[in-house]
Design a protein around this motif. Structure first.
Motif, PDB file in Angstrom:
ATOM      1  N   ARG A 149       4.691 -33.132 -39.121  1.00  0.00           N
ATOM      2  CA  ARG A 149       3.834 -31.958 -39.293  1.00  0.00           C
ATOM      3  C   ARG A 149       4.492 -30.718 -38.691  1.00  0.00           C
ATOM      4  NH1 ARG A 149      -1.380 -33.731 -40.773  1.00  0.00           N
ATOM      5  NH2 ARG A 149      -1.758 -35.944 -40.295  1.00  0.00           N
ATOM      6  N   VAL A 150       5.107 -30.907 -37.513  1.00  0.00           N
ATOM      7  CA  VAL A 150       5.790 -29.788 -36.868  1.00  0.00           C
ATOM      8  C   VAL A 150       6.955 -29.303 -37.740  1.00  0.00           C
ATOM      9  CG1 VAL A 150       7.058 -29.041 -34.824  1.00  0.00           C
ATOM     10  CG2 VAL A 150       5.119 -30.620 -34.585  1.00  0.00           C
ATOM     11  N   LEU A 151       7.736 -30.250 -38.246  1.00  0.00           N
ATOM     12  CA  LEU A 151       8.899 -29.889 -39.052  1.00  0.00           C
ATOM     13  C   LEU A 151       8.482 -29.154 -40.320  1.00  0.00           C
ATOM     14  CD1 LEU A 151      11.952 -30.057 -39.559  1.00  0.00           C
ATOM     15  CD2 LEU A 151      11.556 -32.235 -40.709  1.00  0.00           C
ATOM     16  N   ARG A 152       7.466 -29.665 -41.011  1.00  0.00           N
ATOM     17  CA  ARG A 152       7.033 -29.012 -42.253  1.00  0.00           C
ATOM     18  C   ARG A 152       6.588 -27.579 -42.012  1.00  0.00           C
ATOM     19  NH1 ARG A 152       3.343 -33.286 -42.680  1.00  0.00           N
ATOM     20  NH2 ARG A 152       4.290 -35.195 -43.500  1.00  0.00           N
ATOM     21  N   ARG A 206      -6.412 -25.486 -48.547  1.00  0.00           N
ATOM     22  CA  ARG A 206      -5.670 -24.786 -47.494  1.00  0.00           C
ATOM     23  C   ARG A 206      -5.784 -25.514 -46.160  1.00  0.00           C
ATOM     24  NH1 ARG A 206      -6.879 -18.337 -48.766  1.00  0.00           N
ATOM     25  NH2 ARG A 206      -5.492 -18.207 -50.583  1.00  0.00           N
ATOM     26  N   ILE A 207      -6.944 -26.107 -45.899  1.00  0.00           N
ATOM     27  CA  ILE A 207      -7.077 -26.898 -44.674  1.00  0.00           C
ATOM     28  C   ILE A 207      -6.078 -28.050 -44.688  1.00  0.00           C
ATOM     29  CG2 ILE A 207      -8.592 -28.476 -43.421  1.00  0.00           C
ATOM     30  CD1 ILE A 207     -10.935 -26.641 -44.322  1.00  0.00           C
ATOM     31  N   ARG A 261      -0.290 -26.594 -38.366  1.00  0.00           N
ATOM     32  CA  ARG A 261      -0.987 -25.369 -37.952  1.00  0.00           C
ATOM     33  C   ARG A 261      -2.473 -25.699 -37.761  1.00  0.00           C
ATOM     34  NH1 ARG A 261       2.569 -23.447 -42.230  1.00  0.00           N
ATOM     35  NH2 ARG A 261       4.155 -22.066 -41.375  1.00  0.00           N
ATOM     36  N   ILE A 262      -2.763 -26.387 -36.693  1.00  0.00           N
ATOM     37  CA  ILE A 262      -4.108 -26.905 -36.475  1.00  0.00           C
ATOM     38  C   ILE A 262      -5.113 -25.771 -36.274  1.00  0.00           C
ATOM     39  CG2 ILE A 262      -5.461 -28.585 -35.189  1.00  0.00           C
ATOM     40  CD1 ILE A 262      -2.950 -29.676 -36.605  1.00  0.00           C
ATOM     41  N   VAL A 308      -6.266 -35.083 -35.920  1.00  0.00           N
ATOM     42  CA  VAL A 308      -4.863 -34.668 -35.983  1.00  0.00           C
ATOM     43  C   VAL A 308      -4.477 -33.913 -34.719  1.00  0.00           C
ATOM     44  CG1 VAL A 308      -3.212 -33.204 -37.196  1.00  0.00           C
ATOM     45  CG2 VAL A 308      -4.797 -34.636 -38.497  1.00  0.00           C
ATOM     46  N   ARG A 309      -5.369 -33.048 -34.238  1.00  0.00           N
ATOM     47  CA  ARG A 309      -5.068 -32.308 -33.007  1.00  0.00           C
ATOM     48  C   ARG A 309      -4.845 -33.266 -31.841  1.00  0.00           C
ATOM     49  NH1 ARG A 309      -6.120 -27.065 -31.608  1.00  0.00           N
ATOM     50  NH2 ARG A 309      -7.649 -26.762 -33.278  1.00  0.00           N
TER      51      ARG A 309
END
Length: 498
Positions: A72-75, A445-446, A454-455, A489-490
């Motif tokens: 998720r961070v990489l994307r 978009r969520i 991008r939480i 996810v957070r």
């Protein structure tokens, strides 16, 4: 091959934040960056492997969560390569190799980065990353396959867990620093090099030796996988040798792959000796799709399109690859007559290939020949149901023809089949917006913001959605469910990356 709206959006936002979890003293890792891509995997997620001592260090499920959180961070930080033909080809090639590998846990995710440097990496939990430049650096499909086989070997041998065990006898492992360095190298070469310097500075010689053992094992296991998959074992030393030679002419800037996988003369010699003892399959030409994809990326990363156009023109009549390159460059330069002439030069087998026909479809859409584009899109959609690239271009064609509902259905199909591909969620949300389906836009978009780490923005999008008038009980229930997903996810990212 133009930069799409999605790419522009991603590039604009790529460096708005590196993330609180990747700040601070995270680059003081105790292992060298030479082992960053080394990752873990093993048997069925719910069953322990009695002979696998690494599972006592870090569980398979923890590795899986770690990999997905980091993805998720990489994307969200690196620019991804959203060419569906390239993505589909790499997926197919990877899964051609996987059955011959020693992987037990095959929950893999391939991420393609829009970066012309030649690099590949793997991280815990089955995340395999490939830079677009790796394909252009290869000179055969077997060479490209050798790198993927090498990365799968790191996963199958659980080198990340082994490195973690080794680090416990020295200093605590700060995984975030390792991941941050990969992230920086993948998104920005100079920043990545700075990160490498900090990371390498903290490496002990004993740990570097452990890394070399990992690399040797990955070479051995990867080469066996390569041969079992029907590829030439000599492709691996040939690829390493080519990368090493390119380093000699690159000044002080080493290719990222060599920084993460140090190649020495002795290592190349060892791999040549190993290849000599393996059965060499009968010679095979590159697959047609490899030639098509590699040519697409050569054009995509071309600095001087006119020079490329002239270069391809010289050999177009005798070389299908050059004729296809001529077609791509003519499209980029807005030369419809030359593009059509290049298409006519291609052998019939090439002209009938779905990727070439999709290129013709792209040509129609760029020249606003909507009627021809939609006709071809519908024909291909009927011929190749379920094809990722065909469905993608089908959606683009319908959207350009203002059939927003049909286009949204196409992108919904893609998000259903490839739920972790952020580009498809972005295209779906854009199409739903054109269709006036605001409630659906919020939901898409969520999903996009969650996939890109991008939480906070996902939460803000959820708040916007709740303010919409006329929400039905079903809409409210969906939003409640998405809020629970945001919390999950957070928490997962806090637990794994903090």
């Amino acid at each position: 091959m133009r930069r799409t709206l999605y790419q522009k959006f991603r590039q604009k936002n790529a460096w708005t934040q590196i993330g609180r979890r990747l700040r601070g003293g995270i680059l003081c890792c105790c292992i060298g960056f030479s082992t960053l891509p080394l990752t873990g995997q093993a048997a069925e997620p719910s069953l322990p492997i009695l002979t696998d001592s690494t599972s006592s260090i870090i569980s398979l499920q923890d590795e899986h969560k770690l990999g997905r959180a980091w993805a998720r961070v990489l994307r969200g930080r690196a620019v991804l390569l959203d060419d569906p033909m390239v993505k589909q080809y790499l997926q197919d090639l990877l899964w051609r190799i996987v059955p011959s590998s020693e992987l037990r846990d095959r929950r893999l995710e391939l991420i393609t980065l829009d970066n012309e440097t030649f690099n590949a990496f793997a991280v815990p939990g089955g995340i395999v990353g490939v830079h677009g430049g790796l394909i252009t650096a290869s000179e055969s499909e077997a060479e490209l396959a050798s790198v993927l086989a090498h990365e799968l070997a790191h996963l199958s041998q659980r080198h990340y867990a082994q490195q973690l065990e080794e680090s416990r006898r020295n200093r605590p492992l700060v995984l975030a620093g390792v991941l941050a360095s990969i992230l920086l190298a993948s998104a920005d070469g100079e920043a990545g090099t700075a990160g490498l310097a900090s990371t390498l500075g903290g490496s002990a010689s004993a740990q570097l030796a452990f890394s070399r053992r990992n690399e040797q094992e990955a070479d051995r296991v990867g080469m066996q996988t390569l041969v079992k998959s029907g590829f030439d074992p000599y492709a691996m030393p040939e690829m390493f040798s080519r990368l090493q030679k390119s380093y000699r002419f690159a000044g002080n800037r080493a290719p990222e792959f060599l920084l993460t996988h140090p190649v020495t003369e002795s290592r190349i010699a060892d791999s040549l000796n190993r290849a000599a003892h393996l059965n060499r399959p009968s010679a095979k030409d590159n697959s047609l799709v490899y030639d098509l994809v590699r040519t697409r990326l050569l054009v995509h990363y071309g600095k001087d399109m006119n020079a490329l156009f002239n270069q391809f023109s010289n050999d177009a009549k005798s070389s299908p690859r050059d004729a296809y390159g001529l077609l791509l460059t003519a499209i980029e330069l807005g030369k419809p007559k030359q593009a059509q002439a290049a298409l006519d030069m291609l052998p019939r087998a090439w002209q009938q290939h779905p990727y070439v026909r999709l290129t013709a479809l792209d040509f129609y859409l760029r020249t606003d020949n909507i009627e021809a584009g939609v006709k071809l899109a519908r024909e291909l959609h009927d011929l190749y149901p379920g094809s990722m690239p065909v469905t993608y271009y089908y959606g683009l064609a319908l959207r350009q023809a203002r059939d927003y509902k049909g286009a949204a259905d196409a992108f919904k199909e893609l998000t259903s089949d490839y739920p972790t591909d952020a580009a498809f969620w972005f295209q779906l949300s854009e199409t739903q917006g054109l269709d006036g389906n605001i409630a659906a836009v919020h939901r898409s978009r969520i999903e996009y913001f969650l996939l890109t780490g991008r939480i906070d923005r996902a939460q803000k999008q959820l708040d916007y959605a709740r303010r919409e008038k006329g929400l039905s009980p079903i809409d409210t229930a969906r939003l409640d469910q998405m809020e629970e997903e945001i919390k999950r996810v957070r928490q997962e990212m806090d637990d794994t990356l903090s």
